[in-house]
Motif scaffolding. Structure first.
Motif, PDB file in Angstrom:
ATOM      1  N   ALA A   1       0.844  -1.195   0.000  1.00 14.99           N
ATOM      2  CA  ALA A   1       0.000   0.000   0.000  1.00 14.99           C
ATOM      3  C   ALA A   1       0.879   1.243   0.000  1.00 14.99           C
ATOM      4  CB  ALA A   1      -0.903   0.004   1.225  1.00 14.99           C
ATOM      5  N   VAL A   2       0.388   2.291  -0.643  1.00 18.50           N
ATOM      6  CA  VAL A   2       1.092   3.572  -0.616  1.00 18.50           C
ATOM      7  C   VAL A   2       0.646   4.294   0.646  1.00 18.50           C
ATOM      8  CG1 VAL A   2       1.483   5.750  -1.796  1.00 18.50           C
ATOM      9  CG2 VAL A   2       1.188   3.668  -3.119  1.00 18.50           C
ATOM     10  N   ARG A   3       1.545   4.486   1.548  1.00 22.40           N
ATOM     11  CA  ARG A   3       1.243   5.124   2.830  1.00 22.40           C
ATOM     12  C   ARG A   3       1.251   6.643   2.660  1.00 22.40           C
ATOM     13  NH1 ARG A   3      -0.495   0.692   5.014  1.00 22.40           N
ATOM     14  NH2 ARG A   3       1.057  -0.893   5.405  1.00 22.40           N
ATOM     15  N   GLN A   4       0.604   7.313   3.590  1.00 25.99           N
ATOM     16  CA  GLN A   4       0.522   8.770   3.531  1.00 25.99           C
ATOM     17  C   GLN A   4       1.906   9.395   3.576  1.00 25.99           C
ATOM     18  OE1 GLN A   4      -1.912  10.518   6.544  1.00 25.99           O
ATOM     19  NE2 GLN A   4      -1.872  12.532   5.595  1.00 25.99           N
ATOM     20  N   ARG A   5       2.812   8.846   4.381  1.00 23.47           N
ATOM     21  CA  ARG A   5       4.164   9.426   4.464  1.00 23.47           C
ATOM     22  C   ARG A   5       4.911   9.252   3.146  1.00 23.47           C
ATOM     23  NH1 ARG A   5       5.167   4.535   7.369  1.00 23.47           N
ATOM     24  NH2 ARG A   5       6.903   3.422   6.445  1.00 23.47           N
ATOM     25  N   HIS A   6       4.619   8.174   2.409  1.00 21.87           N
ATOM     26  CA  HIS A   6       5.258   8.000   1.103  1.00 21.87           C
ATOM     27  C   HIS A   6       4.765   9.047   0.118  1.00 21.87           C
ATOM     28  CE1 HIS A   6       5.695   3.560   2.378  1.00 21.87           C
ATOM     29  NE2 HIS A   6       6.815   4.200   2.644  1.00 21.87           N
ATOM     30  N   ARG A   7       3.467   9.333   0.175  1.00 13.96           N
ATOM     31  CA  ARG A   7       2.922  10.381  -0.703  1.00 13.96           C
ATOM     32  C   ARG A   7       3.518  11.739  -0.361  1.00 13.96           C
ATOM     33  NH1 ARG A   7      -1.900   7.109  -0.536  1.00 13.96           N
ATOM     34  NH2 ARG A   7      -2.575   8.063   1.419  1.00 13.96           N
ATOM     35  N   ARG A   8       3.666  12.023   0.970  1.00 14.45           N
ATOM     36  CA  ARG A   8       4.266  13.303   1.386  1.00 14.45           C
ATOM     37  C   ARG A   8       5.710  13.390   0.908  1.00 14.45           C
ATOM     38  NH1 ARG A   8       1.717  12.576   6.568  1.00 14.45           N
ATOM     39  NH2 ARG A   8       3.693  11.716   7.287  1.00 14.45           N
ATOM     40  N   ASN A   9       6.475  12.311   1.072  1.00 15.06           N
ATOM     41  CA  ASN A   9       7.871  12.325   0.638  1.00 15.06           C
ATOM     42  C   ASN A   9       7.992  12.494  -0.869  1.00 15.06           C
ATOM     43  OD1 ASN A   9       8.731  12.014   3.250  1.00 15.06           O
ATOM     44  ND2 ASN A   9       9.081   9.811   3.086  1.00 15.06           N
ATOM     45  N   ALA A  10       7.106  11.854  -1.615  1.00 21.67           N
ATOM     46  CA  ALA A  10       7.133  11.992  -3.073  1.00 21.67           C
ATOM     47  C   ALA A  10       6.793  13.430  -3.475  1.00 21.67           C
ATOM     48  CB  ALA A  10       6.165  11.007  -3.716  1.00 21.67           C
ATOM     49  N   ALA A  11       5.800  14.026  -2.812  1.00 22.97           N
ATOM     50  CA  ALA A  11       5.423  15.408  -3.114  1.00 22.97           C
ATOM     51  C   ALA A  11       6.559  16.360  -2.757  1.00 22.97           C
ATOM     52  CB  ALA A  11       4.150  15.789  -2.362  1.00 22.97           C
ATOM     53  N   ARG A  12       7.205  16.131  -1.618  1.00 16.22           N
ATOM     54  CA  ARG A  12       8.331  16.969  -1.197  1.00 16.22           C
ATOM     55  C   ARG A  12       9.480  16.847  -2.202  1.00 16.22           C
ATOM     56  NH1 ARG A  12       9.729  14.816   3.784  1.00 16.22           N
ATOM     57  NH2 ARG A  12       7.786  15.675   4.549  1.00 16.22           N
ATOM     58  N   SER A  13       9.765  15.638  -2.620  1.00 15.00           N
ATOM     59  CA  SER A  13      10.836  15.417  -3.591  1.00 15.00           C
ATOM     60  C   SER A  13      10.514  16.104  -4.919  1.00 15.00           C
ATOM     61  CB  SER A  13      11.034  13.914  -3.799  1.00 15.00           C
ATOM     62  OG  SER A  13      12.023  13.678  -4.752  1.00 15.00           O
ATOM     63  N   LEU A  14       9.262  16.008  -5.332  1.00 14.09           N
ATOM     64  CA  LEU A  14       8.841  16.664  -6.573  1.00 14.09           C
ATOM     65  C   LEU A  14       8.996  18.173  -6.466  1.00 14.09           C
ATOM     66  CD1 LEU A  14       7.646  16.169  -9.372  1.00 14.09           C
ATOM     67  CD2 LEU A  14       5.391  16.406  -8.348  1.00 14.09           C
ATOM     68  N   ASP A  15       8.640  18.732  -5.312  1.00 17.45           N
ATOM     69  CA  ASP A  15       8.798  20.175  -5.103  1.00 17.45           C
ATOM     70  C   ASP A  15      10.272  20.581  -5.168  1.00 17.45           C
ATOM     71  OD1 ASP A  15       6.095  20.570  -4.827  1.00 17.45           O
ATOM     72  OD2 ASP A  15       6.131  20.569  -2.631  1.00 17.45           O
ATOM     73  N   ILE A  16      11.113  19.800  -4.528  1.00 18.05           N
ATOM     74  CA  ILE A  16      12.552  20.120  -4.518  1.00 18.05           C
ATOM     75  C   ILE A  16      13.116  20.077  -5.930  1.00 18.05           C
ATOM     76  CG2 ILE A  16      14.808  19.245  -3.790  1.00 18.05           C
ATOM     77  CD1 ILE A  16      13.406  18.355  -1.162  1.00 18.05           C
ATOM     78  N   TRP A  17      12.817  19.005  -6.650  1.00 13.65           N
ATOM     79  CA  TRP A  17      13.393  18.866  -7.994  1.00 13.65           C
ATOM     80  C   TRP A  17      12.757  19.829  -8.993  1.00 13.65           C
ATOM     81  CZ3 TRP A  17      17.923  17.017  -8.500  1.00 13.65           C
ATOM     82  CH2 TRP A  17      18.391  16.057  -7.627  1.00 13.65           C
ATOM     83  N   ALA A  18      11.476  20.143  -8.802  1.00 14.51           N
ATOM     84  CA  ALA A  18      10.808  21.083  -9.717  1.00 14.51           C
ATOM     85  C   ALA A  18      11.444  22.461  -9.590  1.00 14.51           C
ATOM     86  CB  ALA A  18       9.321  21.134  -9.425  1.00 14.51           C
ATOM     87  N   SER A  19      11.745  22.898  -8.354  1.00  6.80           N
ATOM     88  CA  SER A  19      12.360  24.203  -8.180  1.00  6.80           C
ATOM     89  C   SER A  19      13.816  24.202  -8.670  1.00  6.80           C
ATOM     90  CB  SER A  19      12.301  24.633  -6.711  1.00  6.80           C
ATOM     91  OG  SER A  19      13.057  23.739  -5.916  1.00  6.80           O
TER      92      SER A  19
END
Length: 113
Positions: free
Chosen positions: A92-110
């Motif tokens: 299962a995709v846990r909430q913390r995994h979704r948060r980490n993926a979103a954080r990583s996407l934000d870091i790399w997008a900037s």
């Protein structure tokens, strides 16, 4: 579940050097086969390998063997794909995994802009 226990290496069944080496080598060969099988399941399910549970693939081999006794024509990968939900093969995709993926996407997008 730790890999050592899953693969039966948490207890050494022999005391001699050759016996210990054989148990370790056999365990690593089995781990390699199990990892390769999990990779095949990941490809068939179109999931990243990290989402496939090695433990549950290992545990499902017992049930596949029981089904194979009933129908010798069964193929392992298609059977695992068909029963992946009941066997719990995809983590299962846990909430913390979704948060980490979103954080990583934000870091790399900037970083890319």
């Amino acid at each position: 579940m730790p890999t050592k226990r899953l693969l039966g290496l948490s207890y050494l069944w022999v005391g001699g050097t050759n016996g210990v080496q054989m148990q370790v080598y056999a365990t690593w060969i089995f781990y390699a086969v199990l990892n390769d099988l999990s990779a095949d399941v990941a490809v068939a399910l179109q999931q990243p390998l990290e989402r496939i549970s090695l433990e549950m693939v290992f545990r499902s081999l017992y049930f596949f063997n029981r089904a194979l006794l009933q129908n010798p024509q069964l193929q392992l990968i298609p059977w695992l794909v068909e029963h992946q939900r009941s066997m719990g093969l995809v983590k299962a995709v846990r909430q913390r995994h979704r948060r980490n993926a979103a954080r990583s996407l934000d870091i790399w997008a900037s970083a890319l802009t």
